[in-house]
Motif scaffolding. Structure first.
Motif, PDB file in Angstrom:
ATOM      1  N   VAL A   1      -0.019   7.173   2.711  1.00  0.00           N
ATOM      2  CA  VAL A   1       0.504   7.451   4.069  1.00  0.00           C
ATOM      3  C   VAL A   1      -0.566   6.912   5.028  1.00  0.00           C
ATOM      4  O   VAL A   1      -0.158   7.040   6.347  1.00  0.00           O
ATOM      5  CB  VAL A   1       1.221   8.801   4.366  1.00  0.00           C
ATOM      6  N   LYS A   2      -1.734   7.073   4.749  1.00  0.00           N
ATOM      7  CA  LYS A   2      -2.809   6.700   5.625  1.00  0.00           C
ATOM      8  C   LYS A   2      -2.666   5.517   6.311  1.00  0.00           C
ATOM      9  O   LYS A   2      -2.527   4.681   5.748  1.00  0.00           O
ATOM     10  CB  LYS A   2      -4.203   6.954   5.239  1.00  0.00           C
ATOM     11  N   THR A   3      -2.850   5.355   7.692  1.00  0.00           N
ATOM     12  CA  THR A   3      -2.962   4.253   8.399  1.00  0.00           C
ATOM     13  C   THR A   3      -4.163   3.324   8.112  1.00  0.00           C
ATOM     14  O   THR A   3      -3.785   2.176   7.895  1.00  0.00           O
ATOM     15  CB  THR A   3      -2.962   4.431  10.052  1.00  0.00           C
ATOM     16  N   LEU A   4      -5.214   3.916   7.860  1.00  0.00           N
ATOM     17  CA  LEU A   4      -6.408   3.135   7.709  1.00  0.00           C
ATOM     18  C   LEU A   4      -6.891   3.432   6.236  1.00  0.00           C
ATOM     19  O   LEU A   4      -6.903   4.690   5.999  1.00  0.00           O
ATOM     20  CB  LEU A   4      -7.506   3.288   8.509  1.00  0.00           C
ATOM     21  N   GLY A   5      -7.047   2.592   5.481  1.00  0.00           N
ATOM     22  CA  GLY A   5      -7.509   2.939   4.053  1.00  0.00           C
ATOM     23  C   GLY A   5      -9.132   3.091   3.905  1.00  0.00           C
ATOM     24  O   GLY A   5      -9.887   2.328   4.637  1.00  0.00           O
ATOM     25  N   SER A   6      -9.612   3.802   2.920  1.00  0.00           N
ATOM     26  CA  SER A   6     -10.903   4.091   2.594  1.00  0.00           C
ATOM     27  C   SER A   6     -11.495   2.840   2.212  1.00  0.00           C
ATOM     28  O   SER A   6     -10.617   2.325   1.400  1.00  0.00           O
ATOM     29  CB  SER A   6     -11.333   5.302   1.879  1.00  0.00           C
ATOM     30  N   GLY A   7     -12.724   2.555   2.154  1.00  0.00           N
ATOM     31  CA  GLY A   7     -13.102   1.513   1.394  1.00  0.00           C
ATOM     32  C   GLY A   7     -12.997   1.599  -0.284  1.00  0.00           C
ATOM     33  O   GLY A   7     -12.755   0.658  -0.820  1.00  0.00           O
TER      34      GLY A   7
ATOM     35  N   HIS B   1      -4.352  -6.158 -12.099  1.00  0.00           N
ATOM     36  CA  HIS B   1      -4.095  -5.601 -13.209  1.00  0.00           C
ATOM     37  C   HIS B   1      -2.684  -5.896 -13.438  1.00  0.00           C
ATOM     38  O   HIS B   1      -2.158  -6.348 -14.360  1.00  0.00           O
ATOM     39  CB  HIS B   1      -4.565  -4.155 -13.365  1.00  0.00           C
ATOM     40  N   ASP B   2      -1.820  -5.140 -12.417  1.00  0.00           N
ATOM     41  CA  ASP B   2      -0.578  -5.134 -12.460  1.00  0.00           C
ATOM     42  C   ASP B   2       0.058  -6.629 -12.637  1.00  0.00           C
ATOM     43  O   ASP B   2       1.060  -6.846 -13.017  1.00  0.00           O
ATOM     44  CB  ASP B   2       0.226  -4.381 -11.347  1.00  0.00           C
TER      45      ASP B   2
ATOM     46  N   ALA C   1     -10.741  -1.095  -2.585  1.00  0.00           N
ATOM     47  CA  ALA C   1     -11.187  -1.577  -3.626  1.00  0.00           C
ATOM     48  C   ALA C   1     -10.321  -1.225  -5.153  1.00  0.00           C
ATOM     49  O   ALA C   1     -10.055  -2.272  -5.833  1.00  0.00           O
ATOM     50  CB  ALA C   1     -12.547  -1.290  -3.939  1.00  0.00           C
ATOM     51  N   GLU C   2     -10.168  -0.068  -5.245  1.00  0.00           N
ATOM     52  CA  GLU C   2      -9.109   0.354  -6.283  1.00  0.00           C
ATOM     53  C   GLU C   2      -7.902  -0.266  -6.183  1.00  0.00           C
ATOM     54  O   GLU C   2      -7.325  -0.953  -7.101  1.00  0.00           O
ATOM     55  CB  GLU C   2      -8.899   1.879  -6.345  1.00  0.00           C
ATOM     56  N   TYR C   3      -7.370  -0.293  -5.045  1.00  0.00           N
ATOM     57  CA  TYR C   3      -5.891  -0.926  -4.734  1.00  0.00           C
ATOM     58  C   TYR C   3      -5.897  -2.622  -5.172  1.00  0.00           C
ATOM     59  O   TYR C   3      -5.140  -2.958  -5.843  1.00  0.00           O
ATOM     60  CB  TYR C   3      -5.688  -0.875  -3.236  1.00  0.00           C
ATOM     61  N   ILE C   4      -7.302  -3.211  -4.914  1.00  0.00           N
ATOM     62  CA  ILE C   4      -7.352  -4.528  -5.227  1.00  0.00           C
ATOM     63  C   ILE C   4      -7.520  -4.698  -6.504  1.00  0.00           C
ATOM     64  O   ILE C   4      -6.669  -5.484  -7.390  1.00  0.00           O
ATOM     65  CB  ILE C   4      -8.692  -5.350  -4.411  1.00  0.00           C
TER      66      ILE C   4
ATOM     67  N   TRP D   1       0.757  -1.061  -0.253  1.00  0.00           N
ATOM     68  CA  TRP D   1       0.077   0.286  -0.044  1.00  0.00           C
ATOM     69  C   TRP D   1       0.835   1.257   0.015  1.00  0.00           C
ATOM     70  O   TRP D   1       2.026   1.128   0.833  1.00  0.00           O
ATOM     71  CB  TRP D   1      -0.637   0.093   0.978  1.00  0.00           C
ATOM     72  N   ARG D   2       0.547   2.228  -0.816  1.00  0.00           N
ATOM     73  CA  ARG D   2       1.308   3.168  -0.972  1.00  0.00           C
ATOM     74  C   ARG D   2       1.065   4.411  -0.034  1.00  0.00           C
ATOM     75  O   ARG D   2       1.918   5.506   0.163  1.00  0.00           O
ATOM     76  CB  ARG D   2       1.677   3.746  -2.527  1.00  0.00           C
TER      77      ARG D   2
END
Length: 492
Positions: free
Chosen positions: A76-82, A94-95, A86-89, A73-74
């Motif tokens: 800096v936020k400790t907790l990620g938004s929903g 894709h990558d 989802a976008e990260y997954i 995870w890139r």
């Protein structure tokens, strides 16, 4: 007239959320030429993080450990938004090259294992109708709760209420709560997320809880993470941050379990520091259970406490007697006015997505199985069941499971065996794999596999588990076999 054969893939992954995409990535990296498919019942990848759309939805674990170790995870936020998770997954899929293998709107209905054929036959509902697929290895990565409905207790006179009643799992798109008096029923992670998020625009938000929960404030941005990423190479920084979070989390958990009274006092002191008039709220922040009998709730930068201090939100502890036309009435006689009631009352547990399983024509239940090395199932050959930790980040356990299954598949390739199944040795005292006293867990834990007291039947400590997954003997407490015309006895 020829009949087309069912489509066959070497590995079939059920679920396109954090677990399923992580497992697919590990397969893609380890066996780039092997066939596999990811079947997702919904119309999008992302699992929980695509499903939940309520205000403020975020992770309840730090992203250093909830993110994948092979693609950190890139933010800096400790907790990620929903939405961010989802976008990260999706970006990870894709990558790594997983996207072409994903099939959305494919719901698995049943799976039948044949020892003679050494394969699973899987029935799938698709946009084009019912289809049959076959696979060598089945990975159940569909999470632990129902996606089509949340848990809703029956409230007396609910129909009398003149406002909106909403479950967070089914949040209406573009619902406007600005200027409204809102009640949030619940005290878990969803409730403590909703209250400060809605309090920004609502007239007032009242959290009505039957009993208090341990709530801990955490910085939304960890300064150590910022410094590590500023001064260290990217890969090294990510590894340092991740392992720091893992070790600290394990240490905190061990301390709280070994010293529950001191731990509870420390958590309460942290709340008192956030609320100057703490005596007024002490009963609302004093749980009746020990820390980690249920999950702790994290609030970034104490946002829940800030909303209470500013009188944009309040907490009421008591049992609901009934709904009224204008809100709620509690058993102690208090009434709470509301124009919208949010029932953050929990999840409905659902093991393996409710798939019907058979082994050689015999129905089998996940609840009758034991987990081996946290992932394989006794009595069910060539099957993995993904179940994250309850005392740490879900992804830590999910990734350890994927690594172990990759090792097992490589072992089958080397030895020429077609199937593998774990076999308990001696007497094992078992207990639920989801070892929490939360209401939603207690309601559904019987349908989930059990765990034992000793390795390789335990799963609770990441450092030990990941060593077990990566380096332990693949053949320990296992039986293997080859495809035969008729089912033969297992060979060790």
């Amino acid at each position: 007239m020829s009949v087309s054969r069912p489509e066959h893939v070497d590995t079939l992954i059920v679920g396109g959320g954090l677990s399923g995409i992580g497992a697919a990535c590990r397969l893609q990296q380890r066996f780039p030429g092997r066939s596999y498919a990811v079947l997702e019942a919904r119309d999008a990848v992302g699992g929980t993080w695509d499903l939940f759309r309520y205000p403020g939805v975020r992770s309840d674990s730090d992203m250093a450990t909830l993110g994948y170790p092979f693609r950190p995870w890139r933010d800096v936020k400790t907790l990620g938004s929903g939405a961010g998770i989802a976008e990260y997954i999706r970006d990870t899929a894709h990558d790594i090259g997983v996207l072409p293998h994903i099939r959305v709107r494919h719901r698995v209905i049943s799976a039948q294992w044949s020892t003679a054929d050494a394969r699973w036959t899987v029935e799938v509902d698709t946009p084009g109708g019912r289809r049959t697929m076959t696979t060598r290895f089945l990975l159940l990565c569909s999470g632990y709760y129902r996606y089509d409905r949340g848990y809703r207790p029956d409230f007396a006179d609910e129909d009398a209420f003149r406002g909106s009643v909403i479950h967070p799992q089914h949040w209406p798109e573009d619902y406007d709560y600005r200027g409204k008096r809102v009640v949030v029923i619940g005290s878990g992670a969803t409730a403590v997320t909703l209250v400060p998020a809605m309090a920004q625009d609502a007239a007032h938000v009242t959290m009505v809880q039957r009993s208090p929960t341990y709530i801990v404030s955490a910085p939304s941005v960890d300064p150590v993470v910022v410094r590590a990423r500023r001064w260290l190479p990217r890969r090294l920084a990510s590894s340092v941050v991740r392992w720091r979070s893992i070790i600290q989390g394990q240490q905190r958990y061990a301390y709280l379990r070994a010293n529950p009274e001191k731990g509870a006092a420390a958590i309460k002191a942290g709340v008192a520091a956030q609320l100057p008039d703490f005596a007024r709220y002490e009963a609302d922040f004093t749980p009746r259970y020990r820390p980690w009998d249920q999950r702790l709730c994290l609030v970034p930068d104490g946002d829940l406490f800030a909303a209470i201090r500013d009188e944009r939100a309040s907490i009421v502890t008591g049992r609901i007697e009934r709904f009224t036309p204008s809100g709620l009435r509690l058993e102690d006689g208090r009434t709470i006015d509301a124009e919208a009631i949010i029932t953050a009352t929990g999840l409905e547990m659902h093991a393996g997505g409710g798939i019907r399983l058979e082994v050689d024509g015999r129905p089998v239940s996940l609840g009758d199985s034991m987990l081996y090395k946290g992932v394989l199932l006794t009595g069910i050959p060539n099957a993995g069941f993904w179940l994250g930790y309850v005392n740490s980040s879900w992804t830590l356990r999910a990734d350890a499971s994927a690594r172990y299954v990759c090792r097992l598949l490589a072992h089958l390739d080397r030895t020429g065996y077609d199937w593998a199944v774990p076999v308990p040795e001696g007497t094992q005292h078992t207990h639920p794999a989801l070892d929490l006293a939360s209401g939603y867990v207690e309601r559904g834990s019987a349908a989930f596999p059990k765990v034992g007291e000793n390795a390789p039947w335990t799963r609770s400590h990441y450092v030990r588990d990941v060593i077990e997954a990566r380096f332990s003997r693949v053949t320990r407490s296992m039986s293997f076999g080859r495809r035969v015309p008729h089912a033969a006895s297992p060979r060790s």
